[in-house]
Design a protein around this motif. Structure first.
Motif, PDB file in Angstrom:
ATOM      1  N   PHE A 129     126.046  41.612 -15.994  1.00 56.84           N
ATOM      2  CA  PHE A 129     126.894  41.405 -17.162  1.00 56.84           C
ATOM      3  C   PHE A 129     127.190  39.930 -17.383  1.00 56.84           C
ATOM      4  CE2 PHE A 129     127.925  45.468 -15.231  1.00 56.84           C
ATOM      5  CZ  PHE A 129     127.945  46.350 -16.306  1.00 56.84           C
ATOM      6  N   ASN A 130     127.312  39.569 -18.655  1.00 54.79           N
ATOM      7  CA  ASN A 130     127.794  38.247 -19.035  1.00 54.79           C
ATOM      8  C   ASN A 130     129.206  38.413 -19.584  1.00 54.79           C
ATOM      9  OD1 ASN A 130     127.697  36.233 -21.856  1.00 54.79           O
ATOM     10  ND2 ASN A 130     127.709  35.353 -19.814  1.00 54.79           N
ATOM     11  N   VAL A 131     130.173  37.710 -18.978  1.00 55.78           N
ATOM     12  CA  VAL A 131     131.573  37.817 -19.392  1.00 55.78           C
ATOM     13  C   VAL A 131     131.809  36.901 -20.586  1.00 55.78           C
ATOM     14  CG1 VAL A 131     133.967  37.542 -18.674  1.00 55.78           C
ATOM     15  CG2 VAL A 131     132.263  38.351 -17.035  1.00 55.78           C
ATOM     16  N   LEU A 132     132.261  37.463 -21.694  1.00 58.78           N
ATOM     17  CA  LEU A 132     132.412  36.683 -22.921  1.00 58.78           C
ATOM     18  C   LEU A 132     133.616  35.742 -22.867  1.00 58.78           C
ATOM     19  CD1 LEU A 132     131.432  39.346 -25.603  1.00 58.78           C
ATOM     20  CD2 LEU A 132     129.991  37.785 -24.298  1.00 58.78           C
ATOM     21  N   ASP A 133     134.635  36.080 -22.103  1.00 58.91           N
ATOM     22  CA  ASP A 133     135.800  35.206 -21.919  1.00 58.91           C
ATOM     23  C   ASP A 133     135.682  34.566 -20.541  1.00 58.91           C
ATOM     24  OD1 ASP A 133     138.220  33.965 -21.572  1.00 58.91           O
ATOM     25  OD2 ASP A 133     139.451  35.697 -22.111  1.00 58.91           O
ATOM     26  N   GLU A 134     135.186  33.330 -20.503  1.00 58.05           N
ATOM     27  CA  GLU A 134     134.906  32.684 -19.217  1.00 58.05           C
ATOM     28  C   GLU A 134     136.153  32.461 -18.364  1.00 58.05           C
ATOM     29  OE1 GLU A 134     134.839  27.966 -20.451  1.00 58.05           O
ATOM     30  OE2 GLU A 134     132.964  29.098 -20.473  1.00 58.05           O
ATOM     31  N   GLN A 161     128.578  29.738 -12.595  1.00 58.55           N
ATOM     32  CA  GLN A 161     128.000  28.772 -13.517  1.00 58.55           C
ATOM     33  C   GLN A 161     127.539  29.451 -14.806  1.00 58.55           C
ATOM     34  OE1 GLN A 161     128.054  25.454 -12.865  1.00 58.55           O
ATOM     35  NE2 GLN A 161     129.157  26.016 -10.999  1.00 58.55           N
ATOM     36  N   LYS A 162     127.025  30.666 -14.659  1.00 56.91           N
ATOM     37  CA  LYS A 162     126.491  31.386 -15.819  1.00 56.91           C
ATOM     38  C   LYS A 162     127.477  32.404 -16.391  1.00 56.91           C
ATOM     39  CE  LYS A 162     121.680  31.081 -14.245  1.00 56.91           C
ATOM     40  NZ  LYS A 162     120.466  31.872 -13.858  1.00 56.91           N
ATOM     41  N   ASN A 163     128.657  32.543 -15.754  1.00 61.74           N
ATOM     42  CA  ASN A 163     129.646  33.546 -16.176  1.00 61.74           C
ATOM     43  C   ASN A 163     129.076  34.961 -16.120  1.00 61.74           C
ATOM     44  OD1 ASN A 163     131.549  31.512 -16.732  1.00 61.74           O
ATOM     45  ND2 ASN A 163     130.780  31.279 -18.819  1.00 61.74           N
ATOM     46  N   THR A 164     128.397  35.254 -15.018  1.00 62.05           N
ATOM     47  CA  THR A 164     127.787  36.576 -14.866  1.00 62.05           C
ATOM     48  C   THR A 164     128.190  37.214 -13.536  1.00 62.05           C
ATOM     49  OG1 THR A 164     125.769  35.698 -13.836  1.00 62.05           O
ATOM     50  CG2 THR A 164     125.784  35.905 -16.241  1.00 62.05           C
ATOM     51  N   PHE A 165     128.084  38.530 -13.493  1.00 61.94           N
ATOM     52  CA  PHE A 165     128.276  39.275 -12.248  1.00 61.94           C
ATOM     53  C   PHE A 165     127.448  40.543 -12.337  1.00 61.94           C
ATOM     54  CE2 PHE A 165     131.312  41.272 -15.084  1.00 61.94           C
ATOM     55  CZ  PHE A 165     131.317  42.602 -14.704  1.00 61.94           C
ATOM     56  N   ASN A 166     127.230  41.188 -11.201  1.00 56.56           N
ATOM     57  CA  ASN A 166     126.495  42.447 -11.245  1.00 56.56           C
ATOM     58  C   ASN A 166     127.165  43.502 -10.367  1.00 56.56           C
ATOM     59  OD1 ASN A 166     125.701  41.839  -8.608  1.00 56.56           O
ATOM     60  ND2 ASN A 166     123.617  41.300  -9.161  1.00 56.56           N
ATOM     61  N   ILE A 167     126.813  44.752 -10.642  1.00 54.29           N
ATOM     62  CA  ILE A 167     127.317  45.889  -9.876  1.00 54.29           C
ATOM     63  C   ILE A 167     126.146  46.839  -9.637  1.00 54.29           C
ATOM     64  CG2 ILE A 167     129.663  45.746 -10.765  1.00 54.29           C
ATOM     65  CD1 ILE A 167     127.551  48.551 -12.065  1.00 54.29           C
ATOM     66  N   MET A 168     126.268  47.680  -8.618  1.00 53.74           N
ATOM     67  CA  MET A 168     125.248  48.701  -8.360  1.00 53.74           C
ATOM     68  C   MET A 168     125.871  50.065  -8.579  1.00 53.74           C
ATOM     69  SD  MET A 168     122.842  49.343  -5.005  1.00 53.74           S
ATOM     70  CE  MET A 168     124.195  49.947  -4.012  1.00 53.74           C
ATOM     71  N   LEU A 169     125.207  50.876  -9.366  1.00 54.36           N
ATOM     72  CA  LEU A 169     125.723  52.192  -9.732  1.00 54.36           C
ATOM     73  C   LEU A 169     125.012  53.273  -8.916  1.00 54.36           C
ATOM     74  CD1 LEU A 169     127.856  52.563 -11.997  1.00 54.36           C
ATOM     75  CD2 LEU A 169     126.033  53.468 -13.429  1.00 54.36           C
ATOM     76  N   ILE A 170     125.780  54.005  -8.104  1.00 56.09           N
ATOM     77  CA  ILE A 170     125.191  55.083  -7.316  1.00 56.09           C
ATOM     78  C   ILE A 170     124.919  56.296  -8.207  1.00 56.09           C
ATOM     79  CG2 ILE A 170     126.330  54.303  -5.210  1.00 56.09           C
ATOM     80  CD1 ILE A 170     128.320  56.610  -5.553  1.00 56.09           C
TER      81      ILE A 170
END
Length: 236
Positions: A129-134, A161-170
């Motif tokens: 995901f890219n977070v729109l509100d940094e 730096q890129k305002n991103t994060f990830n998650i893993m969905l079981i």
């Protein structure tokens, strides 16, 4: 207050932009069906989280309920993208005396995030995901909590730096939420960990106040953090 454990997936049966009914009050309203499971103990005025957004029940019957959506809520969320037939995650407000399986979720959406990619990994799915509100990135930490469209999830990796994060969905979460209906470029509602926001508020308040009013404990922590940062810079 909610837990982020989705109880049921409902279906939007009606989206009224100017609901002239008594409970609509000429505002935006949303009617959701296939919700019988969470309406057995429902009352007018109860809170139900719809895709992570705390909304108030204004009408209901055995299978469906109606909620109003304030202009501020439309600005902060992506509820305005819902259409008739859209599936939504639903959760009733917490009840006292039950197990607490997720994390503290207020149902107050902070902002939206854009899905960058969805990648399968055996029976799991990776979402980036890219977070729109940094400004929210400071509250998103690896292995911390985040609520995405009303689902309590664990953050895996963060790129500040890129305002991103990830998650893993079981597999279980894939089967019991709307996440698998999402694709790259879609928007989702996010609520960052409320405890992180409270801690951040305390620290920011301490830093902006007169040094003489800062508690000794907070001052010590700030001094330690500064010393460690200076040490790391010296090593470079």
């Amino acid at each position: 207050m909610f837990t982020g454990i989705v109880e049921i997936v409902g279906v939007v049966s009606k989206l009224d932009i100017k609901d002239s009914s008594k409970s609509g009050g000429n505002g935006v309203s949303l009617t959701i069906k296939n919700a019988a499971k969470i309406l057995e103990d429902c009352h007018i005025g109860d809170s139900i989280a719809v895709n992570g957004t705390c909304l108030t029940v204004t009408e209901f019957d055995e299978d469906s309920f109606k909620v109003g959506i304030a202009p501020e809520t439309l600005k902060k969320t992506c509820l305005d993208q819902l259409l008739e037939g859209s599936k939504v995650n639903l959760e009733r407000a917490m009840a006292i005396g039950f197990r607490f399986g997720g994390h503290f979720v207020q149902g107050h959406v902070d902002s939206t995030a854009k899905i960058i990619s969805v990648k399968p990994d055996e029976n799991s799915l990776w979402f980036e995901f890219n977070v729109l509100d940094e400004s929210l990135m400071q509250y998103i930490v690896p292995k911390g909590f985040i609520c995405i469209d009303g689902t309590s999830l664990t953050v895996c990796d963060v790129d500040y730096q890129k305002n991103t994060f990830n998650i893993m969905l079981i597999a279980h979460t894939q089967e019991n939420t709307i996440m698998t209906s999402k694709a790259a470029e879609d928007l989702v509602n996010i609520e960052v960990d409320m405890l992180g926001k409270y801690v951040g508020s305390v620290v920011q308040g301490a830093l902006s106040s007169d040094s003489s009013t800062i508690s000794s404990t907070i001052k010590q922590l700030i001094d330690i953090a500064i010393d460690k940062k200076l040490e790391s810079l010296d090593k470079k």
